[in-house]
Write a protein that holds these residues in place. Structure first.
Motif, PDB file in Angstrom:
ATOM      1  N   ASN A  13      83.498  54.074  -3.933  1.00 56.64           N
ATOM      2  CA  ASN A  13      82.071  53.812  -4.096  1.00 56.64           C
ATOM      3  C   ASN A  13      81.873  52.770  -5.201  1.00 56.64           C
ATOM      4  O   ASN A  13      82.846  52.206  -5.710  1.00 56.64           O
ATOM      5  CB  ASN A  13      81.301  55.113  -4.385  1.00 56.64           C
ATOM      6  CG  ASN A  13      81.709  55.781  -5.684  1.00 56.64           C
ATOM      7  OD1 ASN A  13      82.377  55.193  -6.543  1.00 56.64           O
ATOM      8  ND2 ASN A  13      81.312  57.029  -5.834  1.00 56.64           N
ATOM      9  N   ASP A  45      79.503  59.638   8.628  1.00 52.36           N
ATOM     10  CA  ASP A  45      78.228  59.647   7.892  1.00 52.36           C
ATOM     11  C   ASP A  45      78.447  59.948   6.415  1.00 52.36           C
ATOM     12  O   ASP A  45      77.865  59.298   5.540  1.00 52.36           O
ATOM     13  CB  ASP A  45      77.259  60.672   8.490  1.00 52.36           C
ATOM     14  CG  ASP A  45      76.760  60.285   9.871  1.00 52.36           C
ATOM     15  OD1 ASP A  45      76.932  59.111  10.279  1.00 52.36           O
ATOM     16  OD2 ASP A  45      76.192  61.173  10.541  1.00 52.36           O
ATOM     17  N   ASP A  46      79.305  60.936   6.122  1.00 54.13           N
ATOM     18  CA  ASP A  46      79.574  61.286   4.729  1.00 54.13           C
ATOM     19  C   ASP A  46      80.328  60.166   4.019  1.00 54.13           C
ATOM     20  O   ASP A  46      80.049  59.855   2.858  1.00 54.13           O
ATOM     21  CB  ASP A  46      80.371  62.590   4.661  1.00 54.13           C
ATOM     22  CG  ASP A  46      80.443  63.140   3.255  1.00 54.13           C
ATOM     23  OD1 ASP A  46      79.368  63.395   2.659  1.00 54.13           O
ATOM     24  OD2 ASP A  46      81.555  63.310   2.736  1.00 54.13           O
ATOM     25  N   ARG A  48      80.164  56.940   4.737  1.00 54.04           N
ATOM     26  CA  ARG A  48      79.193  55.852   4.500  1.00 54.04           C
ATOM     27  C   ARG A  48      78.274  56.178   3.329  1.00 54.04           C
ATOM     28  O   ARG A  48      77.934  55.303   2.531  1.00 54.04           O
ATOM     29  CB  ARG A  48      78.376  55.590   5.759  1.00 54.04           C
ATOM     30  CG  ARG A  48      79.161  54.881   6.829  1.00 54.04           C
ATOM     31  CD  ARG A  48      78.314  54.557   8.022  1.00 54.04           C
ATOM     32  NE  ARG A  48      79.086  53.801   8.997  1.00 54.04           N
ATOM     33  CZ  ARG A  48      78.840  53.797  10.281  1.00 54.04           C
ATOM     34  NH1 ARG A  48      77.830  54.483  10.762  1.00 54.04           N
ATOM     35  NH2 ARG A  48      79.587  53.091  11.094  1.00 54.04           N
ATOM     36  N   ARG A  49      77.890  57.460   3.214  1.00 53.97           N
ATOM     37  CA  ARG A  49      77.070  57.877   2.080  1.00 53.97           C
ATOM     38  C   ARG A  49      77.842  57.663   0.776  1.00 53.97           C
ATOM     39  O   ARG A  49      77.307  57.165  -0.202  1.00 53.97           O
ATOM     40  CB  ARG A  49      76.692  59.351   2.230  1.00 53.97           C
ATOM     41  CG  ARG A  49      75.845  59.878   1.067  1.00 53.97           C
ATOM     42  CD  ARG A  49      75.975  61.378   0.870  1.00 53.97           C
ATOM     43  NE  ARG A  49      77.331  61.883   0.799  1.00 53.97           N
ATOM     44  CZ  ARG A  49      78.145  61.783  -0.268  1.00 53.97           C
ATOM     45  NH1 ARG A  49      77.743  61.160  -1.346  1.00 53.97           N
ATOM     46  NH2 ARG A  49      79.362  62.293  -0.249  1.00 53.97           N
ATOM     47  N   HIS A  50      79.119  58.010   0.787  1.00 55.58           N
ATOM     48  CA  HIS A  50      79.956  57.851  -0.404  1.00 55.58           C
ATOM     49  C   HIS A  50      80.118  56.374  -0.780  1.00 55.58           C
ATOM     50  O   HIS A  50      79.971  56.013  -1.942  1.00 55.58           O
ATOM     51  CB  HIS A  50      81.338  58.475  -0.168  1.00 55.58           C
ATOM     52  CG  HIS A  50      82.288  58.237  -1.294  1.00 55.58           C
ATOM     53  ND1 HIS A  50      82.256  58.974  -2.449  1.00 55.58           N
ATOM     54  CD2 HIS A  50      83.282  57.322  -1.443  1.00 55.58           C
ATOM     55  CE1 HIS A  50      83.196  58.529  -3.270  1.00 55.58           C
ATOM     56  NE2 HIS A  50      83.833  57.538  -2.682  1.00 55.58           N
ATOM     57  N   GLY A  52      78.262  53.783   0.060  1.00 55.78           N
ATOM     58  CA  GLY A  52      77.005  53.123  -0.290  1.00 55.78           C
ATOM     59  C   GLY A  52      77.049  51.645   0.086  1.00 55.78           C
ATOM     60  O   GLY A  52      77.398  51.299   1.212  1.00 55.78           O
TER      61      GLY A  52
END
Length: 84
Positions: A13, A45-46, A48-50, A52
């Protein structure tokens, strides 16, 4: 069964913290009851969230295989294999 490339576990990240296999295992464990496609999507999804807005420097490869009992699979259920 979940097969993945190091591009997933080593994805960083903006703070340079890696996604890690612990997080990968946690997401798979939380979603084990879903279809292979849904497990794959939950991981992506997780991830991609990580990540950013951080640039991805490696490949992201993920293969989810899920065993289905004969005679139990519903016609409306997605295939047991999902590949990204």
């Amino acid at each position: 069964m979940v097969l993945y490339s190091d591009g997933i576990t080593e994805a960083k990240n903006m703070d340079m913290a890696q996604y890690g296999w612990e997080q990968l295992c946690a997401i798979v464990s939380q979603n084990w009851h879903l279809s292979a496609q849904e497990i794959k999507q939950a991981v992506i999804d997780d991830l991609r969230r990580h990540i950013g807005t951080q640039k991805v420097f490696d490949d992201i490869t993920l293969l989810v295989l899920k065993r289905m009992e004969l005679g139990v699979e519903k016609k409306s259920q997605p295939p047991a294999t999902a590949l990204v």
